[in-house]
Scaffold this motif. Structure first.
Motif, PDB file in Angstrom:
ATOM      1  N   LEU A  73     -30.745 -79.844 -22.838  1.00 48.06           N
ATOM      2  CA  LEU A  73     -32.154 -78.661 -23.930  1.00 48.06           C
ATOM      3  C   LEU A  73     -32.284 -78.892 -25.280  1.00 48.06           C
ATOM      4  N   GLU A  74     -30.908 -77.997 -25.630  1.00 48.99           N
ATOM      5  CA  GLU A  74     -30.734 -77.728 -27.248  1.00 48.99           C
ATOM      6  C   GLU A  74     -30.394 -78.811 -27.814  1.00 48.99           C
ATOM      7  N   SER A  77     -33.813 -80.236 -28.979  1.00 53.34           N
ATOM      8  CA  SER A  77     -34.216 -79.268 -29.684  1.00 53.34           C
ATOM      9  C   SER A  77     -33.638 -79.300 -30.839  1.00 53.34           C
ATOM     10  N   GLU A 143     -32.166 -75.925 -34.121  1.00 55.88           N
ATOM     11  CA  GLU A 143     -33.341 -76.118 -33.330  1.00 55.88           C
ATOM     12  C   GLU A 143     -34.021 -75.628 -32.932  1.00 55.88           C
ATOM     13  N   ASP A 457     -43.168 -80.834 -29.875  1.00 59.05           N
ATOM     14  CA  ASP A 457     -41.272 -79.882 -30.089  1.00 59.05           C
ATOM     15  C   ASP A 457     -40.618 -79.444 -28.209  1.00 59.05           C
ATOM     16  N   ALA A 458     -41.557 -79.699 -27.276  1.00 65.50           N
ATOM     17  CA  ALA A 458     -41.488 -80.012 -25.975  1.00 65.50           C
ATOM     18  C   ALA A 458     -40.340 -80.530 -25.526  1.00 65.50           C
ATOM     19  N   SER A 459     -38.652 -80.317 -24.824  1.00 63.83           N
ATOM     20  CA  SER A 459     -37.783 -81.239 -24.703  1.00 63.83           C
ATOM     21  C   SER A 459     -38.556 -82.074 -23.266  1.00 63.83           C
ATOM     22  N   ARG A 460     -39.078 -82.093 -22.501  1.00 62.85           N
ATOM     23  CA  ARG A 460     -39.495 -82.220 -20.986  1.00 62.85           C
ATOM     24  C   ARG A 460     -40.910 -82.012 -20.956  1.00 62.85           C
ATOM     25  N   TYR A 461     -41.598 -82.645 -19.777  1.00 69.58           N
ATOM     26  CA  TYR A 461     -42.881 -82.602 -19.222  1.00 69.58           C
ATOM     27  C   TYR A 461     -42.636 -82.932 -17.709  1.00 69.58           C
ATOM     28  N   PHE A 462     -43.322 -82.661 -17.130  1.00 70.07           N
ATOM     29  CA  PHE A 462     -43.064 -82.688 -15.495  1.00 70.07           C
ATOM     30  C   PHE A 462     -43.847 -83.431 -14.437  1.00 70.07           C
TER      31      PHE A 462
ATOM     32  N   TYR B 214     -42.456 -73.262 -30.261  1.00 69.96           N
ATOM     33  CA  TYR B 214     -41.605 -73.556 -29.973  1.00 69.96           C
ATOM     34  C   TYR B 214     -41.164 -72.149 -29.987  1.00 69.96           C
ATOM     35  N   SER B 217     -35.035 -72.489 -26.212  1.00 69.92           N
ATOM     36  CA  SER B 217     -34.350 -73.734 -25.452  1.00 69.92           C
ATOM     37  C   SER B 217     -35.828 -74.157 -24.214  1.00 69.92           C
ATOM     38  N   SER B 218     -35.808 -73.674 -23.422  1.00 73.28           N
ATOM     39  CA  SER B 218     -36.625 -72.991 -21.978  1.00 73.28           C
ATOM     40  C   SER B 218     -38.312 -73.179 -22.389  1.00 73.28           C
ATOM     41  N   TYR B 219     -37.972 -73.430 -23.830  1.00 71.54           N
ATOM     42  CA  TYR B 219     -39.638 -73.843 -23.894  1.00 71.54           C
ATOM     43  C   TYR B 219     -40.894 -74.354 -23.372  1.00 71.54           C
ATOM     44  N   PRO B 220     -40.336 -75.889 -22.031  1.00 73.88           N
ATOM     45  CA  PRO B 220     -41.101 -76.711 -21.343  1.00 73.88           C
ATOM     46  C   PRO B 220     -41.824 -75.686 -20.206  1.00 73.88           C
ATOM     47  N   ARG B 223     -45.565 -71.462 -18.993  1.00 70.92           N
ATOM     48  CA  ARG B 223     -46.888 -72.291 -18.669  1.00 70.92           C
ATOM     49  C   ARG B 223     -47.561 -70.873 -18.372  1.00 70.92           C
TER      50      ARG B 223
END
Lengths: 651, 263
Positions: A73-74, A77, A143, A457-462, B214, B217-220, B223
């Protein structure tokens, strides 16, 4: 009484052949010549274009599947921060400054810039900024995204020193931009050619003035914000600490003012470059010069004032959001007018779709898509739905793509002036099509993903978010975008060694940069012509054509033949000698049609040209009217406009 | 060349068309979210017309007046200042109309307009890295002197249907965004500044959204989740929260005579 065409030969000092004691890179690095500094700006910024696009594609590759674990994740970013900082601060602004810094002094007939050492300092501050930013890769990369908003960027939540490196890098680069802007404003104010009133100044020079003022307004604000942030982080300051009476929103406002300024600079630059290229390749003057230059000023003012568009969701008053909405919506008027002027300029023109025009059209399409999308989201209601989602981000990316395409168009147009060599057309057109198509597909896919509220800027989606296919499409498109950009970069680099010699005026341009040699000597011009219209070089050509039609060579000068018109020059890169001037068609007899004086000190108000009104008996009334009122109708709207510039001289 | 370019982009756009079913945002389930949909659709149509107009003019001009080789110098069209002024006037009228529409549709978009007699509840939503804490101070049974000032839950906001929910949004650490697209606009949670927003959910169900600023790091995983339930289920839920906090409080008081709150 027919004036002599060929001036008498006079003794002159020719510097050709005096060997420099320095290697070429040392000359470039230490020269205060605006052209050398500008080339450094362009070269360095294009390097960061490559870096930024690579980093962007890396982030897209990471997002190719839901729940991606390709990067930590880091790390994601960090790459994304590097990409966004590189494309805006390290590429977009310095690239625009580089092209403007090279071309604009030539266009306004200046023999240099007002503050050459400050200009040189500008580049080296920027270079130091890039170094600070990328050295942080050796220890901790920042980051926090494009704009590290406190409190996240405070020492509490970001104790690593990556943010400090970011502050130093962006701060130094911004200081450099401010130095550049001071020099450009001083140059434009004081060093324009005689007769070049603002209404006759080239569009790019007007854009340079607008961009300089944007930098002068937003740059210091950003440096102030960065200084406060640095004090907060390292010296116990509480500027942005809400718990101690500080205000986190202050940084948000100042940094968004800056980044909105950069966005506006990109738009103004792209619009101005296209406005230079469209008339040249339509073989017509701009349909309305004054409409374009006025619109550029309006874009600069409105675009910068719209910074709170990014803050609709933040705790600011509703009135402020409506103010930002009005500014954002109003941008349609100047931008729409400029598009209309382009269309009307091409209408009934003789359009030659060479690479500069093809790249310009591609740029205009990308800009229309991006700016149109931003226009839609500038209404508060729809903005609160799409702001900060990938749908709003793709608008910005399309604007950046439009800027990059316009930059490539500008390089195709002006590189022959800078290097004396042309850039190949074929790869450029292929790259333009590839970049535009892939950016459009990317934009469309991300627009839909944004409607499904995928955040930036999101490092993932689900997997449950339902945006997997869209992200797959966007990733594939971004790879093609990368290929397109690199094809064009390779094409540009290749032209340095393999391009065909271009001659001094390969496009039959109508502004003064084409009056200089290719590449221009250190002092740009031996002689600076009087300017009587926004198209001084066309006036000179017309004057030559007219004289050739009527000229009878006087007996004593029969030995030297009149200059040939239309013969391509072999691209003599020597210093400006009288011989070189004579073989160059547009400047056939400098003694006769140009002012021998430099532009120094002359404030070039319009009266100065009227005083030297040509004593042409043929049509004095019409000639005076045309020179006095260029706003009435398109400047120089007749076929017989060649009378201006004929036979007059100021010594 | 340009024709090929236009064709290529159209072809690639067509490839992306399976996604075009997604042109509509999530269905709105709150009056202020409805207003946002109206703004979106109007601006999508007007904006598309504007974009097509800008691009179309250019492409038509290039296609019609393209030449090869160096022909005659074209006629130098004159720009009567009239046509530019007319275009500027027309565009200004359009901008003004859109602005008035925008103000009308966006005024008070943070606040859902309730009909007469709609019940209201107040909830504090407090953002922190990386989840939301929801406090229902008015629903707490027991008094401050007992050590209970509020009942609270994490992650998921449970509210009754057809009730106006007034959210006071705040943050304890960095900036977050409260954003549930079906229930209203996004709102920043800025530490030290309480921002008010409200919604009236018209249907039971689970509504989700993401933070859009943002926040580390755990921003995603930051929710915003709202579970809309019937009034009865909501009563049960609140009773459950009260019971659990009472149980926790008694457990703390038994084990530690000082009576500190340790939740």
């Amino acid at each position: 009484m027919v004036p002599p065409t060929i001036a008498e030969r006079r003794p002159e000092v020719v510097t050709r052949g005096v060997a420099s004691g320095r290697t070429s890179w040392a000359t470039s690095a230490t020269s205060a010549d605006h052209k050398e500094v500008a080339k450094l700006f362009i070269g360095t910024s294009l390097t960061f274009l490559a870096v930024a696009v690579l980093a962007f594609v890396l982030t897209r590759v990471h997002l190719i599947t839901p729940d991606s674990t390709i990067f930590r994740l880091e790390l994601f970013s960090r790459i994304s921060t590097a990409s966004m900082t590189a494309i805006t601060v390290l590429f977009a602004v310095p690239f625009a400054l580089g092209i403007l810094g090279y071309v604009v002094p030539l266009q306004v007939g200046a023999r240099g810039v007002a503050l050459p050492r400050l200009n040189q300092l500008a580049y080296w501050l920027y270079a130091a900024g890039t170094l600070c930013f990328f050295v942080s890769f050796l220890y901790t990369v920042p980051e926090s995204g494009l704009s590290p908003l406190p409190p996240l960027s405070d020492d509490v939540y970001s104790p690593q020193h990556g943010i400090d490196a970011w502050i130093a890098g962006v701060g130094l680069a911004t200081l450099g931009f401010v130095c550049w802007a001071i020099n450009m404003v001083a140059t434009l104010k004081n060093m324009r050619a005689p007769g070049m009133a603002w209404r006759r100044a080239p569009v790019l020079a007007s854009a340079a003035r607008v961009i300089s003022y944007i930098v002068l307004v937003t740059g210091p604000a950003m440096v102030a914000a960065l200084t406060m942030l640095a004090i907060d982080r390292n010296f116990g300051g509480v500027f942005f600490d809400a718990g101690e009476g500080g205000e986190p929103m202050l940084f948000a406002h100042l940094s968004w003012l800056y980044f909105t300024g950069i966005h506006t600079i990109m738009v103004v630059f792209a619009l101005a470059v296209i406005s230079e290229i469209v008339p040249t390749f339509s073989r017509k003057p701009l349909f309305s010069h004054s409409a374009v230059t006025t619109s550029l000023i309006a874009v600069g003012v409105l675009g910068t004032l719209a910074w709170m568009q990014n803050l609709y969701a933040s705790p600011i008053g509703e009135g402020f959001t409506f103010f930002a909405m009005l500014m954002g919506l109003s941008l349609l008027v100047p931008i729409g007018l400029i598009y209309a002027v382009w269309t009307l300029t091409m209408w009934e023109g003789a359009i030659s779709t060479r690479a500069p025009l093809a790249l310009s059209i591609a740029s205009a399409i990308a800009l229309a898509l991006g700016l149109g999308g931003q226009w839609m989201t500038s209404v508060v209601g729809s903005g609160l739905l799409l702001e900060n989602t990938v749908a709003a981000q793709q608008d910005t990316i399309l604007v950046i793509v439009g800027f990059v395409l316009a930059g490539f168009a500008g390089l195709h147009y002006w590189l022959p002036k800078m290097t004396g060599r042309t850039v190949a057309d074929g790869p450029a057109k292929a790259a333009a099509a590839l970049i535009l198509a892939s950016a459009s597909v990317y934009g469309l896919a991300m627009f839909f993903a944004g409607l499904a509220s995928q955040p930036v800027d999101a490092s993932r989606y689900f997997a449950g978010d339902g945006v997997g296919t869209l992200n797959l499409i966007a990733t594939i498109a971004s790879v093609f975008l990368l290929i397109g950009v690199f094809i064009e970069l390779a094409n540009l680099i290749r032209s340095y060694g393999a391009g065909r010699p271009a001659g001094h005026d390969p496009w039959r341009g109508s502004t003064l940069e084409w009056f200089a040699l290719s590449p221009p000597p250190a002092h740009n011009f031996d002689a600076v012509p009087d300017v009587r219209s926004p198209e001084p070089l066309r006036d000179i050509r017309e004057a030559i054509r007219e004289r050739e039609a009527t000229f009878v060579p006087p007996e004593p000068l029969a030995a030297s033949s009149p200059p040939e018109v239309g013969v391509p020059d072999p691209g003599d890169d020597a210093g400006m000698s009288e011989k070189a001037v004579e073989t160059d068609a547009p400047t056939a007899d400098p003694e006769d049609i140009v002012s021998g004086e430099a532009a120094d000190g002359s404030d070039s108000d319009e009266e100065s040209s009227d005083e030297v009104e040509p004593a042409d008996e043929a049509q004095p009334e019409e000639g005076r009217a045309a020179a006095d009122e260029p706003h009435e109708g398109s400047e120089l709207d007749t076929d017989d406009s060649g009378e201006s510039g004929d036979g007059s001289s100021v010594s | 060349m340009l024709r090929a370019l236009g064709g290529a982009s159209l072809g690639l756009l067509a490839l992306a068309s399976p996604a075009s079913a997604a042109i509509a945002p999530d269905v709105a389930h709150s009056p202020n979210a409805e207003d946002m949909r109206v703004a979106y659709w109007v601006m999508l149509i007007v904006g598309s017309v504007v974009i097509l107009g800008l691009i179309g003019g250019l492409l038509v001009a290039v296609r019609r007046f393209r030449t090869t080789g160096h022909g005659d110098e074209p006629r130098r069209l004159t720009a009567g200042s009239g046509i530019i002024a007319k275009a500027a006037g027309g565009l200004s009228v359009l901008v003004l109309a859109v602005f008035i529409f925008g103000v009308a549709v966006s005024s008070g978009v943070r606040d859902a307009t309730a009909e007469e007699g709609t019940e209201e509840i107040d909830v504090k939503a407090i953002g922190q890295q990386w989840l939301w804490r929801f406090e229902y101070p008015a629903q707490a049974e027991g008094s401050f002197s007992e050590g209970i000032s509020t009942i609270f839950s994490y992650s998921e906001l449970v509210v009754p249907v057809d009730t106006k929910v007034n959210l006071s949004i705040d943050s304890t650490d960095v900036i977050h965004t409260w954003f549930v697209p079906a229930l209203g606009p996004q709102v920043w949670a800025v530490p030290g500044e309480v921002t008010e927003t409200s919604f009236i959910a018209d249907e039971e169900g689970l509504y989700t959204g993401s933070s859009t600023v943002y926040s580390g790091s755990s921003y995603p995983t930051m929710r915003s989740i709202v579970k809309v339930v019937s009034a009865d289920e909501y009563e049960d839920y609140i009773a459950g929260l009260n019971a659990s906090i009472q149980a926790g409080q008694s457990a703390v008081q038994e084990s530690a005579p000082g009576g500190e709150e340790s939740e």
